[in-house]
Design a protein around this motif. Structure first.
Motif, short mmCIF file in Angstrom:
data_model
loop_
_atom_site.label_atom_id
_atom_site.label_comp_id
_atom_site.label_asym_id
_atom_site.label_seq_id
_atom_site.Cartn_x
_atom_site.Cartn_y
_atom_site.Cartn_z
N ILE A 1 0.87 -1.18 0.00
CA ILE A 1 0.00 0.00 0.00
C ILE A 1 0.91 1.23 0.00
O ILE A 1 1.67 1.44 0.93
CB ILE A 1 -0.92 0.01 1.24
CG1 ILE A 1 -1.73 -1.27 1.30
CG2 ILE A 1 -1.81 1.25 1.24
CD1 ILE A 1 -2.47 -1.49 2.60
N GLU B 1 -5.86 -4.82 10.04
CA GLU B 1 -6.55 -3.57 9.76
C GLU B 1 -7.85 -3.86 9.04
O GLU B 1 -7.96 -4.82 8.28
CB GLU B 1 -5.66 -2.65 8.90
CG GLU B 1 -4.42 -2.19 9.62
CD GLU B 1 -3.61 -1.20 8.82
OE1 GLU B 1 -4.14 -0.64 7.82
OE2 GLU B 1 -2.45 -0.97 9.18
N SER B 2 -8.82 -2.99 9.26
CA SER B 2 -10.15 -3.16 8.69
C SER B 2 -10.26 -2.48 7.33
O SER B 2 -9.82 -1.34 7.16
CB SER B 2 -11.17 -2.57 9.66
OG SER B 2 -12.45 -2.67 9.13
N PHE B 3 -10.84 -3.19 6.37
CA PHE B 3 -11.09 -2.68 5.03
C PHE B 3 -12.51 -3.06 4.63
O PHE B 3 -13.09 -4.00 5.18
CB PHE B 3 -10.11 -3.29 4.01
CG PHE B 3 -8.67 -2.95 4.26
CD1 PHE B 3 -8.11 -1.82 3.69
CD2 PHE B 3 -7.87 -3.76 5.06
CE1 PHE B 3 -6.79 -1.50 3.91
CE2 PHE B 3 -6.55 -3.45 5.28
CZ PHE B 3 -6.01 -2.31 4.71
N VAL C 1 -10.40 -4.21 -2.13
CA VAL C 1 -10.99 -3.66 -0.92
C VAL C 1 -10.92 -2.14 -0.99
O VAL C 1 -10.16 -1.58 -1.79
CB VAL C 1 -10.28 -4.16 0.37
CG1 VAL C 1 -10.46 -5.65 0.55
CG2 VAL C 1 -8.81 -3.81 0.34
N LYS C 2 -11.70 -1.49 -0.16
CA LYS C 2 -11.67 -0.04 -0.09
C LYS C 2 -11.18 0.38 1.28
O LYS C 2 -11.53 -0.22 2.29
CB LYS C 2 -13.05 0.56 -0.33
CG LYS C 2 -13.41 0.70 -1.77
CD LYS C 2 -14.66 1.52 -1.91
CE LYS C 2 -14.88 1.83 -3.38
NZ LYS C 2 -16.04 2.70 -3.55
N GLU C 3 -10.36 1.42 1.28
CA GLU C 3 -9.93 2.07 2.52
C GLU C 3 -10.29 3.54 2.33
O GLU C 3 -9.62 4.26 1.59
CB GLU C 3 -8.43 1.89 2.72
CG GLU C 3 -7.93 2.51 4.00
CD GLU C 3 -6.43 2.33 4.17
OE1 GLU C 3 -6.03 1.96 5.27
OE2 GLU C 3 -5.69 2.57 3.20
N GLY C 4 -11.36 3.96 2.98
CA GLY C 4 -11.87 5.30 2.73
C GLY C 4 -12.43 5.33 1.31
O GLY C 4 -13.27 4.53 0.94
N ARG D 1 -10.24 5.11 -1.33
CA ARG D 1 -9.22 4.45 -2.15
C ARG D 1 -9.55 3.00 -2.40
O ARG D 1 -9.85 2.26 -1.47
CB ARG D 1 -7.87 4.50 -1.42
CG ARG D 1 -6.95 5.56 -1.90
CD ARG D 1 -5.71 5.63 -1.06
NE ARG D 1 -4.81 4.52 -1.33
CZ ARG D 1 -3.68 4.33 -0.69
NH1 ARG D 1 -3.30 5.17 0.24
NH2 ARG D 1 -2.91 3.32 -0.99
N LEU E 1 -8.09 -0.51 -3.25
CA LEU E 1 -6.81 -1.22 -3.17
C LEU E 1 -6.97 -2.61 -3.76
O LEU E 1 -7.99 -3.28 -3.55
CB LEU E 1 -6.34 -1.32 -1.72
CG LEU E 1 -6.18 0.00 -0.98
CD1 LEU E 1 -5.93 -0.25 0.49
CD2 LEU E 1 -5.05 0.80 -1.57
N GLU F 1 -17.12 -5.72 6.12
CA GLU F 1 -15.83 -5.32 6.65
C GLU F 1 -14.96 -6.57 6.82
O GLU F 1 -15.42 -7.59 7.34
CB GLU F 1 -16.02 -4.64 8.00
CG GLU F 1 -15.02 -3.56 8.25
CD GLU F 1 -15.41 -2.70 9.44
OE1 GLU F 1 -14.86 -2.97 10.53
OE2 GLU F 1 -16.22 -1.80 9.26
N ARG G 1 3.02 0.37 4.19
CA ARG G 1 2.30 -0.83 4.64
C ARG G 1 2.29 -1.91 3.56
O ARG G 1 2.16 -1.60 2.38
CB ARG G 1 0.86 -0.47 5.02
CG ARG G 1 0.81 0.52 6.16
CD ARG G 1 -0.61 0.90 6.50
NE ARG G 1 -1.27 1.49 5.34
CZ ARG G 1 -2.59 1.57 5.21
NH1 ARG G 1 -3.39 1.10 6.14
NH2 ARG G 1 -3.11 2.14 4.13
#
Length: 179
Positions: free
Chosen positions: A38, A104-106, A136-139, A141, A143, A161, A174
């Motif tokens: 990431i 971490e949560s995605f 997956v999404k982070e906010g 973004r 990924l 999630e 990361r």
């Protein structure tokens, strides 16, 4: 009759070739990590800049030995190219050398199998997945990760999630740790 190189020069040439093969081998092993990093773009551009600065520093230090410049262009370009191209590998290895793995949560988007075959599919060959691509999404973004072992989220639906093992490296970048 040709004049032979001294033994020390031949050993140095063999060591250079072995070093080049080792770098290629390490790069091929590290490509899997590059796809699961990431912020790889920032790590890549930063390491290329550091490699260019390191190469320029080496050339500055060797400036007396490499004059006149026009007679030493192969050496100059070799130093610059080698220092620039080897730095992303070193940065990735250094980044992964330390740090802790945390989950971490995605937000899950999709997990799809893919087929990869070097020589194509043979007639009658049973088709099975070579690996899986996870989105997956982070906010805001999106990924994308890639792994080979198994589908980890076969029952997940888009919007669920999910927890992924992520290592924050020494350089702050990361890396998702699923194989």
């Amino acid at each position: 009759m040709q004049k032979q190189l001294p033994l020390s020069s031949r050993l140095l040439a063999v060591a250079g070739v072995l070093l080049l093969f080792a770098l290629v081998w390490l790069y091929t092993r590290e490509f899997r990590v590059f796809t699961n990093t990431i912020g790889m773009r920032g790590l890549l551009w930063g390491s290329l800049l550091v490699g260019a600065l390191a190469g320029a520093g080496m050339l500055y230090r060797l400036r007396r030995r490499l004059t006149p410049w026009d007679l030493h262009l192969p050496e100059v370009f070799t130093i610059l190219i080698f220092s620039i191209l080897s730095m992303p590998l070193l940065a990735s290895l250094l980044n992964r050398a330390g740090g802790k793995v945390a989950h971490e949560s995605f937000v899950f988007v999709s997990e799809q199998p893919y087929i990869s075959s070097n020589y194509g599919l043979l007639k009658g060959e049973k088709i099975k997945a070579s690996g899986y691509r996870l989105q997956v999404k982070e906010g805001q973004r999106l990924l994308r990760f890639q792994y080979k072992s198994q589908p980890y989220f076969p029952l997940s639906k888009p919007g669920d999630e999910v927890l992924l093992p992520v290592r924050r490296g020494l350089l702050g970048v990361r890396v998702m740790e699923m194989e």
